[in-house]
Design an enzyme around this catalytic site. Structure first.
Site, PDB file in Angstrom:
ATOM      1  N   ARG A 130       0.821  -1.202   0.000  1.00 43.36           N
ATOM      2  CA  ARG A 130       0.000   0.000   0.000  1.00 43.36           C
ATOM      3  C   ARG A 130       0.863   1.263   0.000  1.00 43.36           C
ATOM      4  NH1 ARG A 130      -3.432  -1.226   3.783  1.00 43.36           N
ATOM      5  NH2 ARG A 130      -5.068  -1.895   2.357  1.00 43.36           N
ATOM      6  N   ALA A 131       1.972   1.240   0.733  1.00 41.75           N
ATOM      7  CA  ALA A 131       2.830   2.426   0.793  1.00 41.75           C
ATOM      8  C   ALA A 131       3.375   2.783  -0.585  1.00 41.75           C
ATOM      9  CB  ALA A 131       3.973   2.197   1.776  1.00 41.75           C
TER      10      ALA A 131
END
Length: 681
Positions: free
Chosen positions: A278-279
């Protein structure tokens, strides 16, 4: 009513930039604003909404469908809409506020009971997610919102759609919005799983510079004295910002993300050892939005740096008590290392980035974003993390005098589940049994359901069936009366108030047990954090007890107070129990539904009586009996060790009507090991 101008918000550069990037590209995933009270968090969010471009919407569509879209939402419950056909209108982007006490029905929508009863049709009543489509959804005090609601809105924000499957209704509609959550960490933290779901996170603190504080007060008082005049004075700056947002929104789809910058993003995320992917996605989207904001056609290193600085701090936490944040020097080191890895050598030697190469992020002096890793794989300590050894000053490490099997303070363990007996009705959590609106259905009651989801259908049918002939039923269909309706009673889990009463006397410190006790309390605090409890801390030493931390939802605050706890002196056990009783009586008035759990950690060797001339142990037992009379669930953790044991803690536990546990018995893993050994024998 006039809104405070966004351009007039003093300072908070990171907050302003994070909000603007999400306005340009809502796919970033929203902004979490952490900060102390009174720092203009809400003011900035409400001011941004006024700058968003006006929207073209299909007239009469409750879901704000775009009539100019290439393919209008084919699944719109009010559709289908043909592109460019039908009446349309323009309106300002909405700012929708989600209150802390909102229900799931209000958030995602539910069956329209009024139409169902009046017209006999199954219709959908939209919720706040539909209202917020193409606007701003603002959640003040998001850390106090029920976890299942946070899950729902974050799912919608990530997917851009809301899916509703409830009350016989199956609906899917678009839900793309700028999600902003604000929170005061003093009132409790978000769970790490939910924290990671927010795209960007910023920390807001009040300025310590006198000139800045003076300017804040001057502008606020000027706005309150003449809102219209103040807004007019800032109108030109506001118009410029609004035009820049609209231009960036139009440009963001054409901004190019080169492979070199994409590799840089992946390398930085790997260097900081963030979980999942996600980052990487958030940084990529934020970098594209930042490039569009500054008017560029291609993402550059400066865009990646800005995006990483806003997207990584809250994802570096490995422990509930870790402070969020990122060191700028560490980020610069990671970006530098990423640039060096962009063109790996072809000779296959050391440094080729292969699987056998330790690389700069695996223990080298400059790898891992400036944070080298020990050989055992544990994270190296750094200035951004609190010390993991929370032993109070003046004590020696536990080892010789610690009770058998007790874990040391530097080794946190998985705590066993300590529960309040009975069934409560407190705030949703994960500790004790409770009657809740969610959870498994355990029985039916004769109460009238408040909503369709509360209806116990089998019990309702069973109640109505015997009366069908008397009611004149002639064909298909069941004839119901209000008195037939049965409500489903559900049982789930609640959060409790866990109050720790810690013996900090000399008898504890002299026997080198306080380190083990501190480790045990720290492990119990982690457990309280995960189970959504409120916590408080009472210590007793010398001649009196002290409320070190009033009950709060900020579990990390208890850890800080525990680390600073003083030890030594005599043991006023009775006074410690009486002080705990007084604290719990006050909390019962403030929050009568939240049941308390008192955890007393002591060796039981009371040396100070509650009254002059009294017996210290007898007075301690009397105080424990008063707690039992108040209905307080008490657990006494016996910290006594050594060859000679008096068993006084067990006497106190018996008087309180609760169990006495050893330090080793607080570990869920050790208790499970004992059970397995007993079964094997």
């Amino acid at each position: 009513m006039s809104t405070f101008p966004f351009s007039a918000v003093v300072g908070h550069d990171d907050l302003r930039l994070a909000l603007l990037l999400n306005a340009v590209h809502p796919g970033i995933g929203g902004v979490l604003v952490r900060g102390e009270k009174g720092t203009a968090k809400s003011t900035a969010v409400r001011a941004l909404a006024a700058l968003l471009p006006r929207l073209a919407v299909v007239s009469g569509c409750r879901f704000s469908c775009d009539p100019t879209a290439t393919a209008p939402d084919p699944d719109c419950p009010d559709g289908p809409h043909e592109r460019g056909a039908g009446a349309s209108e323009t309106r300002a982007a909405r700012l929708v506020e989600l209150p802390v006490g909102a229900t799931e029905d209000r958030l995602v929508g539910s069956l329209d009971l009024e139409r169902a009863l009046r017209e006999g049709v199954r219709a959908y009543q939209p919720g706040l997610l539909a209202d917020a489509h193409r606007g701003v959804l603002y959640v003040d005090e998001v850390n106090l919102l029920h976890d299942h609601l946070v899950d729902l809105l974050l799912d919608a924000a990530a997917m851009g759609r809301a899916h509703v499957e409830r009350d016989g209704v199956s609906v899917s509609h678009a839900a793309r919005f700028l999600l902003v959550g604000t929170m005061n960490p003093e009132e409790g933290e978000l769970r790490p799983q939910l924290l990671d779901r927010f795209g960007l996170a910023v920390e807001v603190r009040a300025a310590r510079d006198v000139a800045t504080r003076v300017e804040v007060v001057r502008r606020r008082m000027g706005f309150e004295a003449d809102p219209a005049g103040f807004v007019a004075a800032w109108q030109e700056s506001e118009s410029e910002t609004a035009a820049r947002i609209a231009a960036a929104q139009a440009r963001v789809g054409s901004v190019v993300l080169p492979d070199a910058e994409l590799r840089r993003i992946a390398a930085v995320c790997a260097a900081f050892d963030v979980d999942g992917m996600r980052a990487d996605l958030v940084i990529a989207r934020a970098a594209v939005a930042h490039a569009a904001w500054r008017g560029a056609d291609e993402v550059a290193e400066e865009d990646v740096r800005v995006a990483a600085r806003l997207a990584l701090p809250h994802r570096r936490r490995r422990d509930p008590f870790d402070e969020p944040g990122i060191d700028d020097d560490a980020l610069d080191d990671a970006l530098r290392e990423a640039a060096q890895q962009e063109e790996p050598p072809d000779d296959g030697g050391p440094g080729d980035g292969g699987p056998d190469d330790p690389g700069p992020g695996d223990g080298g002096p400059s790898g891992g974003g400036g944070a080298p890793q020990p050989e055992n794989g544990a994270s190296a300590p750094d200035a951004s993390r609190p010390d993991t050894d929370h032993r109070p000053s003046g004590t020696t490490p536990a080892g010789d005098g610690r009770s058998a099997g007790a874990p040391p303070a530097s080794t946190p363990f998985r705590a066993r589940l300590l529960q309040v007996p009975g069934v409560g009705e407190g705030a949703p959590g994960r500790r004790s049994r409770a009657r809740t609106d969610t959870g498994r259905t355990v029985r039916a009651s004769g109460e009238t359901p408040r909503r369709a989801a509360d209806l116990h259908l089998p019990a309702t049918i069973a109640a109505a069936a015997p009366h069908q002939l008397a009611r004149g039923r002639a064909g298909a269909g069941l004839l119901l009366r209000t008195g037939d309706l049965r409500r489903a009673e559900r049982e789930g889990r609640e959060g409790n108030l866990v109050l720790f009463a810690v013996d900090a006397s000399g008898s504890m410190a002299a026997r080198a047990r306080m380190s083990a006790v501190s480790g045990a309390v720290l492990s119990l605090l982690r457990d309280a954090y995960q189970r959504r409890d409120k916590v408080g801390l009472v210590t007793f030493r010398g001649t009196a007890a002290e409320l070190v931390l009033p009950p709060t939802s900020s579990v990390p605050a208890a850890q800080v107070r525990l680390a600073a706890m003083r030890t030594g002196g005599r043991t006023p056990l009775a006074d410690g129990l009486l002080r705990a009783r007084a604290v719990l009586r006050v909390e019962r008035l403030r929050d009568p539904r939240r049941r308390p759990l008192l955890v007393v950690l002591t060796d039981g060797r009371a040396t100070v009586a509650a009254r002059e001339g009294g017996d210290a142990v007898h007075d301690a037992c009397r105080a424990a009996a008063l707690l039992a009379a108040d209905g307080v669930a008490t657990i006494v953790v016996d910290c006594e060790s050594g060859p000679v044991r008096l068993g006084l803690a067990a006497r106190v536990a018996a008087a309180a009507g609760g169990p006495a546990l050893g330090l080793a018995e607080l570990s869920a893993d050790q208790v499970a090991g004992v059970v397995r050994a007993a079964r094997a024998a």
